[in-house]
Scaffold this active site. Structure first.
Site, PDB file in Angstrom:
ATOM      1  N   CYS A 255       2.230  -4.710   7.248  1.00 27.84           N
ATOM      2  CA  CYS A 255       1.993  -4.491   5.816  1.00 27.84           C
ATOM      3  C   CYS A 255       3.223  -3.867   5.170  1.00 27.84           C
ATOM      4  CB  CYS A 255       0.782  -3.591   5.613  1.00 27.84           C
ATOM      5  SG  CYS A 255      -0.796  -4.422   5.904  1.00 27.84           S
TER       6      CYS A 255
ATOM      7  N   HIS B 254       0.813  -1.219   0.000  1.00 26.08           N
ATOM      8  CA  HIS B 254       0.000   0.000   0.000  1.00 26.08           C
ATOM      9  C   HIS B 254       0.844   1.266   0.000  1.00 26.08           C
ATOM     10  CE1 HIS B 254       0.499   1.144   4.314  1.00 26.08           C
ATOM     11  NE2 HIS B 254       0.586  -0.152   4.517  1.00 26.08           N
TER      12      HIS B 254
END
Length: 528
Positions: A450, A431
């Site tokens: 992440c 992301h």
């Protein structure tokens, strides 16, 4: 005689019920083993000899040979013994395959009686099976070592491979083909060979006290110069003075670059830490990395994205060529990014962010108890089980898990303007981020698991470029709406989030900080 056969039958049944050894459990497939063609001078023996080893893989192998010996060929015996002796070049340990005992038996081969020849044959097969399996798939199973690793165990039908080696007289080819052929694996083997060229001198560890910059005079500079000379980053002669001169700065920058540090010539804590690694510890590190690469498998004909966690780097490979390279931010040691294999599935523009349980427990709950407006200040809404918005003052702090916490799309969203989804059991994804400054740091182990990417829209545009309906202009227009949009990635890209901290590059050793402390722990398990 009837009593003897009855006893043998009972003993056979009981033996089959015994738990097989760890090595027999490594048999991946249940394919029938082709019948092994043995030489005319093969010795037939009682199956009870094999049964006594309580090893299913060994039993199935000799059942395929008709319980006859298979190692009549002196050239085959010498070939496999040589490969086992040299297994240390692959980061394996010859003693794991009882090389001294096998070598001793081989030297006496011409004088062995028939029963000893049979026992030698069985022992040689047993250790060859183990050696080839370790070479192909690794000695250990990552999914048994780590709770946050999702790697499919590489398939390897050792018996069928070995049977083909005897039937087709291709033992040399079989040994070669059992070795991983990945670029990094071969670079690690080269690194191990390069390391052997260094002397066994061990330096006293240095303690970091303060930074050393160009033109400083510091007694520790003498020790630093010795280390630079040892690791061949410092060339030419030097009087080993305590002056941090220009020539030494150049050598330090080279050392820093090889270790993934900012090549600024400033000797700080990270540089001192890298200097304190001995040859022995670097060897352990390389061996641990070789083992990990036996767990990994990349098909040469595929297109893929690979993320090396300790190098903080993402590379897109298409047609076996690196087309995009970007910096990444990965999880901290406390919230590690998992090691896994998956594939890209969806690009999400203007994503929302739902707070995961770990962050809720460790970050949000303490902050909310201090300030009820903590979430609303970050544009995060609270939803109850009926999907109704809950005002911060009505939030029940004793039952925080009864709610969903969702941050709306926007410039301050934690995920930025884009995320890329891929199937996994850890709720992680690639992301964007609203903290762009982090990519300027050397240590980028900073996320909650992440992977934040440096140029997210470049990455998204690249994967969506295979669809004519998604031009850059259309992506920009969707971003302008501030509404969440999901786009399927049509072309197949496998994703490899892996972990390696050592390799060689153009004849130079490369090391990265073991950010999750995996290396030494893995090495110790390999030796236990």
């Amino acid at each position: 005689m009837k009593h003897y056969y009855f006893f043998l039958f009972i003993w056979f049944v009981l033996s089959c019920q015994k738990k097989t050894s760890d090595d027999s459990a490594l048999l991946i497939t249940n394919k029938p083993i082709p019948k092994i063609q043995v030489e005319s001078n093969a010795i037939e023996f009682d199956s009870a000899l094999v049964l006594s080893y309580e090893n299913k893989r060994l039993l199935e192998f000799y059942r395929a040979s008709g319980f006859k010996t298979v190692w009549q060929s002196a050239s085959n015996r010498k070939l496999i013994l040589k490969a086992i002796k040299e297994s240390d070049k692959e980061g394996l340990f010859p003693e794991d395959y009882h090389i001294l005992s096998l070598d001793s038996l081989e030297k006496k081969h011409a004088f062995l009686e028939e029963k000893d020849l049979v026992n030698y044959d069985i022992l040689l097969t047993l250790n060859t099976q183990q050696f080839l399996t370790h070479l192909k798939t690794g000695k250990l199973n990552p999914n048994e070592l780590y709770t946050n690793w999702d790697l499919k165990k590489n398939e390897f039908d050792c018996n069928s491979v070995l049977a083909a080696a005897f039937t087709k007289n291709k033992l040399s080819e079989i040994i070669h083909e059992s070795k991983p052929n990945a670029l990094v694996y071969n670079q690690l083997k080269e690194a191990l060979q390069l390391l052997e060229g260094y002397s066994d001198v061990d330096f006293t560890p240095m303690v970091f006290t303060e930074k050393i910059v160009a033109n400083d005079t510091n007694a520790r500079v003498i020790d630093i110069k010795k280390r630079l000379k040892y690791w061949k980053d410092f060339s030419g002669s030097d009087s080993l003075t305590a002056i941090y001169d220009a020539k030494t700065v150049v050598a330090v920058k080279r050392f820093q670059e090889r270790h993934g540090l900012a090549p600024d010539g400033i000797i700080g804590a990270g540089t001192i830490e890298a200097f304190n690694f001995s040859k022995a510890n670097r060897k352990k590190q390389i061996i641990a990395n070789l083992e990990r690469w036996r767990w990994f498998e990349i098909l040469s004909e595929e297109d893929y994205i690979i993320v090396n966690i300790p190098d903080y780097k993402l590379v897109v490979v298409e047609n076996q060529d690196a087309t995009i390279t970007q910096k990444v931010v990965v999880g901290t040691n406390k919230r590690k990014t998992p090691v896994l294999t998956s594939y890209l599935r969806t690009v999400v523009l203007n994503p929302t962010w739902t707070i995961p349980p770990t962050i809720l427990k460790e970050d949000v709950m303490p902050a909310m108890k201090k300030n009820r407006n903590y979430l609303s200040n970050k544009n995060i809404s609270i939803y109850d089980s009926h999907n109704n918005v809950v005002a911060p003052e009505n939030w029940n702090s004793s039952k925080p898990h009864n709610y969903r916490y969702v941050q709306e799309p926007g410039p301050n969203n934690t995920l930025g303007e884009m995320k890329i989804l891929f199937p996994n059991h850890h709720s992680i994804y690639l992301h964007d981020t609203n903290h762009r400054n982090l990519f300027g740091l050397t240590n980028r182990s900073l996320s909650s698991g992440c992977i934040r990417v440096e140029k997210p829209l470049v990455l998204a545009g690249y994967f969506l470029n295979h669809s004519e309906n998604w031009s850059k202009e259309k992506i920009d227009s969707v971003l302008g709406t501030r509404k969440t949009h999901y786009i399927k990635i049509k072309k197949k890209y496998n994703l490899y989030i892996w972990y390696w901290t050592a390799w060689s590059q153009k004849g130079e050793l490369q090391f990265r900080k073991d950010v999750y402390d995996y290396d030494l722990a893995l090495y110790e398990k390999l030796r236990s």
